[in-house]
Design a protein around this motif. Structure first.
Motif, PDB file in Angstrom:
ATOM      1  N   THR A   1      78.291  35.327  48.724  1.00 50.22           N
ATOM      2  CA  THR A   1      78.710  33.937  48.867  1.00 50.22           C
ATOM      3  C   THR A   1      79.958  33.827  49.731  1.00 50.22           C
ATOM      4  OG1 THR A   1      79.791  34.209  46.754  1.00 50.22           O
ATOM      5  CG2 THR A   1      77.714  33.086  46.739  1.00 50.22           C
TER       6      THR A   1
ATOM      7  N   PRO B   1      78.675  24.252  49.830  1.00 46.50           N
ATOM      8  CA  PRO B   1      77.328  24.067  49.267  1.00 46.50           C
ATOM      9  C   PRO B   1      76.392  25.225  49.599  1.00 46.50           C
ATOM     10  CG  PRO B   1      77.795  22.414  50.932  1.00 46.50           C
ATOM     11  CD  PRO B   1      79.064  23.123  50.656  1.00 46.50           C
ATOM     12  N   SER B   2      76.711  25.972  50.662  1.00 48.64           N
ATOM     13  CA  SER B   2      75.813  27.071  51.018  1.00 48.64           C
ATOM     14  C   SER B   2      75.839  28.159  49.950  1.00 48.64           C
ATOM     15  CB  SER B   2      76.182  27.649  52.384  1.00 48.64           C
ATOM     16  OG  SER B   2      77.338  28.419  52.287  1.00 48.64           O
ATOM     17  N   LEU B   3      76.776  28.067  49.004  1.00 44.84           N
ATOM     18  CA  LEU B   3      76.760  28.965  47.860  1.00 44.84           C
ATOM     19  C   LEU B   3      75.481  28.778  47.055  1.00 44.84           C
ATOM     20  CD1 LEU B   3      80.312  28.272  46.392  1.00 44.84           C
ATOM     21  CD2 LEU B   3      79.645  30.128  47.882  1.00 44.84           C
ATOM     22  N   ARG B   4      75.019  27.530  46.999  1.00 44.25           N
ATOM     23  CA  ARG B   4      73.904  27.229  46.119  1.00 44.25           C
ATOM     24  C   ARG B   4      72.621  26.914  46.880  1.00 44.25           C
ATOM     25  NH1 ARG B   4      73.912  24.568  41.899  1.00 44.25           N
ATOM     26  NH2 ARG B   4      74.994  25.859  40.410  1.00 44.25           N
ATOM     27  N   LEU B   5      72.731  26.593  48.157  1.00 39.88           N
ATOM     28  CA  LEU B   5      71.551  26.151  48.889  1.00 39.88           C
ATOM     29  C   LEU B   5      71.154  27.176  49.936  1.00 39.88           C
ATOM     30  CD1 LEU B   5      72.626  22.481  49.577  1.00 39.88           C
ATOM     31  CD2 LEU B   5      71.151  23.308  47.764  1.00 39.88           C
ATOM     32  N   ARG B   6      69.869  27.212  50.221  1.00 41.15           N
ATOM     33  CA  ARG B   6      69.451  28.029  51.345  1.00 41.15           C
ATOM     34  C   ARG B   6      68.318  27.343  52.082  1.00 41.15           C
ATOM     35  NH1 ARG B   6      68.747  33.260  47.859  1.00 41.15           N
ATOM     36  NH2 ARG B   6      70.729  32.483  47.171  1.00 41.15           N
TER      37      ARG B   6
END
Lengths: 366, 234
Positions: A249, A141-146
């Protein structure tokens, strides 16, 4: 011309022997120091202080590994204890049920470096790998969230792990029953909310500090490598890093996987330590929070800073035991103050020897 | 060398690029001028792969590159120096440059290019052990350009290199843009400072609300009434 260039480059290149020494020396020093701690210093300082030193070592593994995510790549994870839980339970199952399945009882086989210890070391690695796999899943999910959003995901993951562990069955302790049980039964019989009791005490100063030394060396070498600079550049400016051709990513997920691996090992160490119980409450949000504070206090990105902060935050509560009720208040206050006054942490990205005052001292000493 | 054909980009419901046609030939400096929000930066970001175009093609040296990931595009020979510089403030000048060479593995070539960049920007060499965050705005711009050069690009995308800099420094920056081009790097320059940009460029494009409205030799554009009125202050 050609020959002279080759001569020159050969003269500049360190010899094979030298290269081997510089590659093998740091791990050898780590093993030597860990052995010194275990065989000489541990017995000399007595049970209580040896236990504190063991706790310090485990905290160092946790803090320095979280620094890879929160410090190097600037992501904000507050679920590090969940990886410790995954690693601890995986290692614990391997050691506990492994003993029954191989030797028919929990009886420790052999001494230092004996068969039991070998199983234990394998179990630590299995715990690390299991946690790394979990890290990969959470890293996705860290691909899309920060920022805050990622923090919430990691927090949620921590809760999921805690609840799942709470729902497991009681630990089995009948050799025949264990031999007959399926692997799935064994993996789901790890004690539930009561904790995984009965794990043999195989953790000692040696293994804890080998692990701590390994994560420190790994982190420091990573920081000084191309890959480490790439991680740091993501934290500094993700868009610019992307423009430089860094697959951002992939690196963000990679940082999660590395950090989770070491946290899993810390979990295995914790599970087999004297005087601790591996239970879901122990490794909940509060534990994650403690590790975050170590990183924030020590300096986001500083290996030596997080090491020192980890040691300080384990030793201080022991020294000030009578105030231990107020520990969480003190933690929260410290965190708020550091965020306000020095958001990059006490040492920022710097290592101890890179602080101007220390540098001056080192130079004058020469 | 580079050709954009009917390029469309959407930000959600916003149609930011509406069929951009643009060409850059080997060895040129081409500038893309226009006002705020016209789509200049968007065009560069689409080229470097940071945005995925919704329609149209981007060809670089005959190969279609639209929709490729940024690190693949950098590997093909296009480097992007982003708007607002984006230097890595807590890394040293030298470390910033090393990150620029991330996609390369030829150590000797990197060392050589490092020297070349220090030749172009002597200020950076003086400050190579300093943290990039402590540099002045002009020096940070130099660093951003030098860092992009370390990818050894054949095409360099420069986004607003004069942004927020004092006139004296702007002059220096534009001289360096000329020098980089003279050393053999093709440049696509996005600028709000149309006057300066048209001075260094061979050819120019004017973009308005996502469409190219004018394309000509830089000298012709600089003399044209439309451009003078809209971008050069009469």
């Amino acid at each position: 011309m050609e020959a002279s260039f080759q001569d020159r480059s050969a003269a500049l290149r360190p010899s094979m022997g030298k290269a081997a020494v510089s590659a093998l020396l740091p791990p050898a020093v780590v093993i030597g120091l860990a052995a010194l701690l275990h065989f000489v210093i541990g017995p000399a300082i007595g049970y209580f202080y040896a236990k504190v030193l063991t706790d310090v070592g485990i905290a160092v593994v946790m803090a320095v590994s979280l620094n890879l995510v929160n410090g190097y790549t600037g992501q904000f994870s507050i679920g590090h204890a969940a990886f410790m839980t995954v690693g601890g339970y995986a290692a614990g199952s391997v050691v506990y049920y492994g003993h029954y399945l191989i030797w028919g009882s929990l009886q420790q086989q052999g001494g230092f470096l004996g068969p039991s210890t070998l199983l234990y070391v394998v179990a630590l690695l299995v715990g690390g790998l299991a946690a790394a796999l979990a890290g990969f899943v959470v890293g996705l999910p860290s691909l899309r969230l920060r920022g805050d959003y990622l923090a919430i995901v990691t927090l949620g993951f921590g809760e999921i792990v805690r609840v799942l562990v709470t729902r497991t069955n009681d630990v089995l302790f009948d050799a025949d029953e264990i031999a007959a049980a399926s692997p799935v039964t064994l993996l789901t019989s790890v004690g539930g909310s009561l904790g995984f009791t009965g794990l043999p005490f195989l953790t000692n100063l040696f293994w804890v500090w080998v692990a701590a030394g390994a994560v420190i060396l790994f982190s420091y070498r990573l920081k000084r490598s191309d890959q480490g600079r790439a991680l740091l550049s993501i934290r500094e400016d993700e868009i610019a890093a992307e423009a430089m051709g860094i697959p951002t990513t992939r690196f963000k997920v990679q940082a999660f996987v590395y950090a989770a691996f070491f946290a899993g090992i810390a979990g295995g160490l914790f599970a087999h330590e004297v005087g601790t119980t591996l239970n879901p409450q122990e490794l909940g949000f509060q534990k994650s929070f403690e590790v975050v504070i170590m990183v924030v206090l020590g300096g986001m990105g500083s290996v030596t800073g997080t090491t020192i902060a980890a040691a300080a935050l384990v030793i201080l509560p022991e020294a000030l035991r009578s105030f231990s009720d107020y520990r969480m208040i003190a933690y929260a206050l410290t965190l708020i103050l550091v965020m306000l006054l020095r958001p990059q942490g006490l040492m920022g990205l710097r290592e101890v020897w890179e602080i101007p005052a220390v540098r001056k001292l080192l130079r004058s000493g020469r | 060398m580079l050709r954009l054909n009917d390029l469309h980009v959407h930000y959600g419901a916003v149609h930011a690029l509406q069929g951009v046609e643009l060409e850059v030939n080997q060895g040129e400096i081409v500038t893309l001028i226009g006002s705020n929000g016209a789509g200049k930066s968007t065009t560069l970001r689409a080229i470097s792969g940071m945005l995925r175009p919704s329609r149209g093609t981007i060809d670089f040296e005959g190969k279609p590159i639209a929709g490729l990931a940024p690190h693949v595009v950098v590997g093909l020979g296009i480097a992007h120096s982003p708007e607002g510089r984006g230097v890595f403030a807590n890394l040293t000048v030298e470390e910033n440059l090393q990150v620029g060479a991330y996609t390369r593995s030829d150590k000797a070539g990197i060392a050589e290019d490092m020297k070349k960049v220090y030749g172009l920007f002597p200020r950076l060499e003086e400050r190579r052990r300093q943290l990039a965050g402590t540099l002045s705005g002009g020096e940070q711009q130099m660093l951003a350009m030098g860092r992009a050069l370390l990818a050894r690009p054949r095409l360099l995308l420069l986004d607003e290199p004069s942004l927020g800099l004092a006139p004296q420094i702007v002059k220096v920056i534009f001289q360096i843009i000329r020098d980089i081009n003279a050393l053999g790097t093709t440049i696509l320059l996005v600028e709000q400072n149309a006057h300066k940009a048209l001075e260094v460029a061979n050819r120019g494009y004017v973009i308005e609300v996502g469409k190219i409205v004018l394309a000509d030799d830089a000298k012709v554009l600089a003399a044209s009434d439309e451009v003078r009125k809209a971008y050069l202050g009469g």
